[in-house]
Enzyme design. Structure first.
Site, short mmCIF file in Angstrom:
data_model
loop_
_atom_site.label_atom_id
_atom_site.label_comp_id
_atom_site.label_asym_id
_atom_site.label_seq_id
_atom_site.Cartn_x
_atom_site.Cartn_y
_atom_site.Cartn_z
N TRP A 10 3.68 -7.39 -9.58
CA TRP A 10 4.66 -6.79 -10.49
C TRP A 10 4.12 -5.55 -11.20
CZ3 TRP A 10 7.53 -11.31 -13.46
CH2 TRP A 10 8.16 -12.13 -12.52
N HIS A 95 -7.48 -3.49 -6.09
CA HIS A 95 -6.28 -2.71 -5.80
C HIS A 95 -6.60 -1.22 -5.96
CE1 HIS A 95 -2.22 -1.06 -6.04
NE2 HIS A 95 -1.80 -2.18 -5.48
N GLU A 167 -4.18 -2.20 2.36
CA GLU A 167 -3.21 -1.30 1.74
C GLU A 167 -3.65 0.14 1.96
OE1 GLU A 167 -3.10 -1.78 -2.54
OE2 GLU A 167 -5.19 -1.23 -2.66
N GLY A 233 4.84 -4.53 -3.72
CA GLY A 233 4.92 -3.91 -5.03
C GLY A 233 6.36 -3.84 -5.53
#
Length: 255
Positions: A10, A95, A167, A233
């Site tokens: 989130w 991330h 990613e 996302g």
């Protein structure tokens, strides 16, 4: 047979009202889904609220980051023990936004990985290349380096029960996405790289795709043999869009 995992990140979004409404809608949208694990990572202060809203469902809780210290004079940080205590299981580390904005190094992220494993939590290790690295043909080199920092300090056994999220940084929040074939090639490289150390663990490790996954590209991505779900996302903030992704993962892996 690997069980797919779709996880919603989130990011810096949420309110008490939004958490209750989104989780309630997710519960409705995901009724009957059993072939895909589902987790959400709200901002830390909403994890407990989300856990209560998700009680009795198959939705699991996660977090977006963790500190490498368990306690002490570390203002503003949250420990693995605290996340475990509040009910978060899947913890995102590495991330690209943490690597970029907070200058987190591969070495720091590997230490976080170790702390999570020691606490019985599931690291979701994000790896991936920037646009410049991609254009320079360094995708595999970057992914290998980011994985090796864990392999060399903790061994292949550390990846047992862990999750890797590939990613491509150039695809996050940009609307761009690697083609399914491009993503599959990198996922296969990641699995093969771990297999050099331990083939059995490489075969069972969950490797998610995390580059602008949405309702329109999910099914084609999940049809690839080494893509085991997604770290989502923006689409995770809409119950209907997130549910389409979850159901696509379930359908692809049952086919």
């Amino acid at each position: 047979m690997r069980h797919p995992l779709v996880m919603g990140n989130w990011k810096l979004n949420g309110s008490r009202h939004m958490v209750n409404e989104l989780v309630a809608n997710l519960r409705k949208e995901l009724t009957g889904v059993a072939g895909c694990d589902v987790a959400i990572a709200p901002p830390e202060m909403y994890i407990d609220l989300a856990k209560r809203a998700a009680a009795g469902s198959h939705i699991m809780l996660g977090a977006q980051n963790v500190d490498l210290n368990l306690s002490g004079a570390f203002t503003g940080e949250t420990s693995a023990e605290m996340l475990k205590d509040i009910g978060a299981q899947y913890i995102i580390i590495g991330h690209s936004e943490r690597r970029t904005y907070h200058k987190e190094s591969d070495e720091l992220i590997a230490k976080k990985f170790a702390v999570l494993k020691e606490q019985g939590l599931t690291p979701v290790l994000c790896i991936g290349e920037t646009e410049a690295e991609n254009e320079a043909g360094k995708t595999e080199e970057v992914c290998a380096r980011q994985i090796d920092t864990v392999l060399k300090t903790q061994g292949a056994a550390a990846f047992e029960g862990a999750v890797i999220a590939y990613e491509p940084v150039w695809a996050i929040g940009t609307g761009k996405s690697a083609t399914p074939a491009q993503a599959q090639a990198v996922h296969k490289f990641i699995r093969d790289h771990i297999a050099k150390a331990d083939a059995k663990i490489a075969e069972q490790v969950i490797i998610q795709y995390g580059g602008s996954v949405n309702a329109s590209n999910a099914a084609e991505l999940f049809a690839q043999p080494d893509i085991d779900g997604a770290l989502v996302g923006g689409a995770s903030l809409k119950a209907d869009a997130f549910a389409v992704i979850v159901k696509a993962a379930e359908a692809a892996k049952q086919a």
